[in-house]
Design a protein around this motif. Structure first.
Motif, PDB file in Angstrom:
ATOM      1  N   GLN A   1       0.836  -1.208   0.000  1.00 44.59           N
ATOM      2  CA  GLN A   1       0.000   0.000   0.000  1.00 44.59           C
ATOM      3  C   GLN A   1       0.869   1.256   0.000  1.00 44.59           C
ATOM      4  O   GLN A   1       0.580   2.229  -0.695  1.00 44.59           O
ATOM      5  CB  GLN A   1      -0.941  -0.006   1.211  1.00 44.59           C
ATOM      6  N   VAL A   2       1.961   1.234   0.776  1.00 43.60           N
ATOM      7  CA  VAL A   2       2.872   2.382   0.806  1.00 43.60           C
ATOM      8  C   VAL A   2       3.495   2.587  -0.570  1.00 43.60           C
ATOM      9  O   VAL A   2       3.565   3.714  -1.078  1.00 43.60           O
ATOM     10  CB  VAL A   2       3.973   2.198   1.877  1.00 43.60           C
ATOM     11  N   ARG A   3       3.939   1.496  -1.209  1.00 38.91           N
ATOM     12  CA  ARG A   3       4.526   1.607  -2.553  1.00 38.91           C
ATOM     13  C   ARG A   3       3.514   2.199  -3.533  1.00 38.91           C
ATOM     14  O   ARG A   3       3.827   3.103  -4.315  1.00 38.91           O
ATOM     15  CB  ARG A   3       5.004   0.248  -3.050  1.00 38.91           C
ATOM     16  N   LYS A   4       2.294   1.718  -3.479  1.00 43.01           N
ATOM     17  CA  LYS A   4       1.238   2.200  -4.378  1.00 43.01           C
ATOM     18  C   LYS A   4       0.986   3.698  -4.160  1.00 43.01           C
ATOM     19  O   LYS A   4       0.883   4.472  -5.118  1.00 43.01           O
ATOM     20  CB  LYS A   4      -0.045   1.395  -4.125  1.00 43.01           C
ATOM     21  N   GLU A   5       0.905   4.094  -2.901  1.00 43.58           N
ATOM     22  CA  GLU A   5       0.648   5.501  -2.590  1.00 43.58           C
ATOM     23  C   GLU A   5       1.842   6.380  -2.962  1.00 43.58           C
ATOM     24  O   GLU A   5       1.669   7.480  -3.490  1.00 43.58           O
ATOM     25  CB  GLU A   5       0.333   5.642  -1.100  1.00 43.58           C
ATOM     26  N   TRP A   6       3.050   5.900  -2.708  1.00 46.02           N
ATOM     27  CA  TRP A   6       4.255   6.658  -3.070  1.00 46.02           C
ATOM     28  C   TRP A   6       4.289   6.875  -4.574  1.00 46.02           C
ATOM     29  O   TRP A   6       4.554   7.969  -5.055  1.00 46.02           O
ATOM     30  CB  TRP A   6       5.491   5.914  -2.587  1.00 46.02           C
TER      31      TRP A   6
ATOM     32  N   GLU B   1      11.636  -3.165   2.413  1.00 49.30           N
ATOM     33  CA  GLU B   1      12.281  -1.913   2.023  1.00 49.30           C
ATOM     34  C   GLU B   1      11.543  -1.382   0.801  1.00 49.30           C
ATOM     35  O   GLU B   1      11.346  -2.102  -0.180  1.00 49.30           O
ATOM     36  CB  GLU B   1      13.742  -2.157   1.682  1.00 49.30           C
ATOM     37  N   ILE B   2      11.119  -0.122   0.874  1.00 51.90           N
ATOM     38  CA  ILE B   2      10.352   0.495  -0.195  1.00 51.90           C
ATOM     39  C   ILE B   2      11.093   1.743  -0.637  1.00 51.90           C
ATOM     40  O   ILE B   2      11.529   2.529   0.198  1.00 51.90           O
ATOM     41  CB  ILE B   2       8.941   0.890   0.293  1.00 51.90           C
ATOM     42  N   GLY B   3      11.214   1.924  -1.944  1.00 52.08           N
ATOM     43  CA  GLY B   3      11.853   3.135  -2.427  1.00 52.08           C
ATOM     44  C   GLY B   3      12.314   3.014  -3.853  1.00 52.08           C
ATOM     45  O   GLY B   3      12.153   1.975  -4.489  1.00 52.08           O
ATOM     46  N   PRO B   4      12.889   4.091  -4.389  1.00 52.16           N
ATOM     47  CA  PRO B   4      13.362   4.077  -5.767  1.00 52.16           C
ATOM     48  C   PRO B   4      14.552   3.137  -5.920  1.00 52.16           C
ATOM     49  O   PRO B   4      15.433   3.092  -5.072  1.00 52.16           O
ATOM     50  CB  PRO B   4      13.766   5.527  -6.037  1.00 52.16           C
TER      51      PRO B   4
ATOM     52  N   ASP C   1       7.176  12.689  -1.409  1.00 49.02           N
ATOM     53  CA  ASP C   1       6.163  11.699  -1.783  1.00 49.02           C
ATOM     54  C   ASP C   1       6.230  10.446  -0.913  1.00 49.02           C
ATOM     55  O   ASP C   1       5.206   9.926  -0.470  1.00 49.02           O
ATOM     56  CB  ASP C   1       6.330  11.305  -3.256  1.00 49.02           C
ATOM     57  N   GLY C   2       7.416   9.944  -0.675  1.00 49.32           N
ATOM     58  CA  GLY C   2       7.586   8.752   0.167  1.00 49.32           C
ATOM     59  C   GLY C   2       7.288   9.050   1.619  1.00 49.32           C
ATOM     60  O   GLY C   2       6.677   8.227   2.317  1.00 49.32           O
ATOM     61  N   THR C   3       7.696  10.207   2.077  1.00 51.16           N
ATOM     62  CA  THR C   3       7.434  10.599   3.466  1.00 51.16           C
ATOM     63  C   THR C   3       5.938  10.666   3.722  1.00 51.16           C
ATOM     64  O   THR C   3       5.448  10.167   4.743  1.00 51.16           O
ATOM     65  CB  THR C   3       8.085  11.966   3.765  1.00 51.16           C
ATOM     66  N   LYS C   4       5.210  11.250   2.794  1.00 50.53           N
ATOM     67  CA  LYS C   4       3.745  11.349   2.941  1.00 50.53           C
ATOM     68  C   LYS C   4       3.110   9.965   2.955  1.00 50.53           C
ATOM     69  O   LYS C   4       2.219   9.690   3.762  1.00 50.53           O
ATOM     70  CB  LYS C   4       3.160  12.190   1.812  1.00 50.53           C
ATOM     71  N   ALA C   5       3.554   9.096   2.062  1.00 55.01           N
ATOM     72  CA  ALA C   5       3.013   7.733   2.017  1.00 55.01           C
ATOM     73  C   ALA C   5       3.307   6.992   3.317  1.00 55.01           C
ATOM     74  O   ALA C   5       2.439   6.297   3.855  1.00 55.01           O
ATOM     75  CB  ALA C   5       3.591   6.980   0.822  1.00 55.01           C
ATOM     76  N   ALA C   6       4.518   7.136   3.829  1.00 51.45           N
ATOM     77  CA  ALA C   6       4.890   6.464   5.082  1.00 51.45           C
ATOM     78  C   ALA C   6       4.078   6.994   6.256  1.00 51.45           C
ATOM     79  O   ALA C   6       3.623   6.212   7.109  1.00 51.45           O
ATOM     80  CB  ALA C   6       6.380   6.636   5.341  1.00 51.45           C
ATOM     81  N   MET C   7       3.886   8.296   6.305  1.00 51.56           N
ATOM     82  CA  MET C   7       3.112   8.882   7.406  1.00 51.56           C
ATOM     83  C   MET C   7       1.658   8.424   7.356  1.00 51.56           C
ATOM     84  O   MET C   7       1.048   8.164   8.393  1.00 51.56           O
ATOM     85  CB  MET C   7       3.217  10.397   7.380  1.00 51.56           C
TER      86      MET C   7
ATOM     87  N   LEU D   1      -1.139   0.601   9.527  1.00 53.22           N
ATOM     88  CA  LEU D   1      -0.343  -0.539   9.968  1.00 53.22           C
ATOM     89  C   LEU D   1      -0.641  -0.872  11.424  1.00 53.22           C
ATOM     90  O   LEU D   1      -0.808  -2.039  11.781  1.00 53.22           O
ATOM     91  CB  LEU D   1       1.150  -0.271   9.784  1.00 53.22           C
ATOM     92  N   GLU D   2      -0.745   0.145  12.248  1.00 56.00           N
ATOM     93  CA  GLU D   2      -1.081  -0.070  13.654  1.00 56.00           C
ATOM     94  C   GLU D   2      -2.408  -0.809  13.777  1.00 56.00           C
ATOM     95  O   GLU D   2      -2.533  -1.755  14.551  1.00 56.00           O
ATOM     96  CB  GLU D   2      -1.188   1.282  14.365  1.00 56.00           C
ATOM     97  N   GLN D   3      -3.409  -0.385  13.014  1.00 53.83           N
ATOM     98  CA  GLN D   3      -4.723  -1.018  13.073  1.00 53.83           C
ATOM     99  C   GLN D   3      -4.671  -2.441  12.525  1.00 53.83           C
ATOM    100  O   GLN D   3      -5.277  -3.347  13.090  1.00 53.83           O
ATOM    101  CB  GLN D   3      -5.754  -0.192  12.304  1.00 53.83           C
ATOM    102  N   SER D   4      -3.940  -2.648  11.439  1.00 58.91           N
ATOM    103  CA  SER D   4      -3.807  -3.993  10.870  1.00 58.91           C
ATOM    104  C   SER D   4      -3.170  -4.946  11.864  1.00 58.91           C
ATOM    105  O   SER D   4      -3.620  -6.084  12.027  1.00 58.91           O
ATOM    106  CB  SER D   4      -2.967  -3.968   9.590  1.00 58.91           C
ATOM    107  N   VAL D   5      -2.125  -4.495  12.526  1.00 51.54           N
ATOM    108  CA  VAL D   5      -1.441  -5.341  13.512  1.00 51.54           C
ATOM    109  C   VAL D   5      -2.352  -5.603  14.706  1.00 51.54           C
ATOM    110  O   VAL D   5      -2.428  -6.730  15.204  1.00 51.54           O
ATOM    111  CB  VAL D   5      -0.103  -4.712  13.951  1.00 51.54           C
ATOM    112  N   ALA D   6      -3.085  -4.594  15.157  1.00 49.88           N
ATOM    113  CA  ALA D   6      -4.004  -4.778  16.281  1.00 49.88           C
ATOM    114  C   ALA D   6      -5.109  -5.772  15.926  1.00 49.88           C
ATOM    115  O   ALA D   6      -5.426  -6.667  16.719  1.00 49.88           O
ATOM    116  CB  ALA D   6      -4.610  -3.433  16.703  1.00 49.88           C
ATOM    117  N   ASP D   7      -5.683  -5.643  14.734  1.00 51.88           N
ATOM    118  CA  ASP D   7      -6.737  -6.571  14.302  1.00 51.88           C
ATOM    119  C   ASP D   7      -6.189  -7.987  14.192  1.00 51.88           C
ATOM    120  O   ASP D   7      -6.837  -8.953  14.629  1.00 51.88           O
ATOM    121  CB  ASP D   7      -7.312  -6.149  12.940  1.00 51.88           C
TER     122      ASP D   7
END
Length: 125
Positions: A38-43, A73-76, A101-107, A113-119
């Motif tokens: 999802q982060v890669r897609k958004e980035w 690891e996600i990035g160019p 762009d990557g910073t925004k996607a990560a934020m 991710l927190e919710q996915s791990v909690a679920d």
């Protein structure tokens, strides 16, 4: 006076926890992989909006690679066209402002991710 301690439930709890730990080791990488994708897609989407004509190949250089355990690891990737320009697009240069762009996607991924791990943890236990 005699005291009796019944610990039979503790052995059952131990077996349950050992089983849950094994399941966690098996499933954790997939939970994190889904968010990394999802982060890669958004980035990439962010980069398509900001890279302009001079960076038309840059969004496709953003890849993800598995690391040991539940890490990605996600990035160019410099093996792709314009992948080596990632630092300039992300953090800017004398010729352009930072795109972040990557910073925004990560934020944006932090809460997901927190919710996915909690679920997942709730389902696991």
């Amino acid at each position: 006076m005699t005291l009796y301690v019944d610990a039979s439930d503790l052995d059952s709890l131990r077996r349950d926890l050992v089983g849950a730990a094994a399941q966690a080791r098996a499933e954790a990488p997939e939970v994190v992989r889904e968010e990394a994708a999802q982060v890669r897609k958004e980035w990439r989407a962010n980069a398509r909006r900001t890279a302009g004509k001079h960076g038309k190949h840059y969004p496709n250089s953003i890849t993800m690679e598995s690391r040991e355990g539940a890490a990605w690891e996600i990035g160019p990737d410099s093996a792709y066209p314009q992948g080596g320009m990632g630092r300039g697009f992300e953090y800017g240069s004398v010729n352009q402002a930072p795109h972040l762009d990557g910073t925004k996607a990560a934020m944006n991924s932090e809460a997901r991710l927190e919710q996915s791990v909690a679920d997942w943890a709730e389902k696991l236990l």
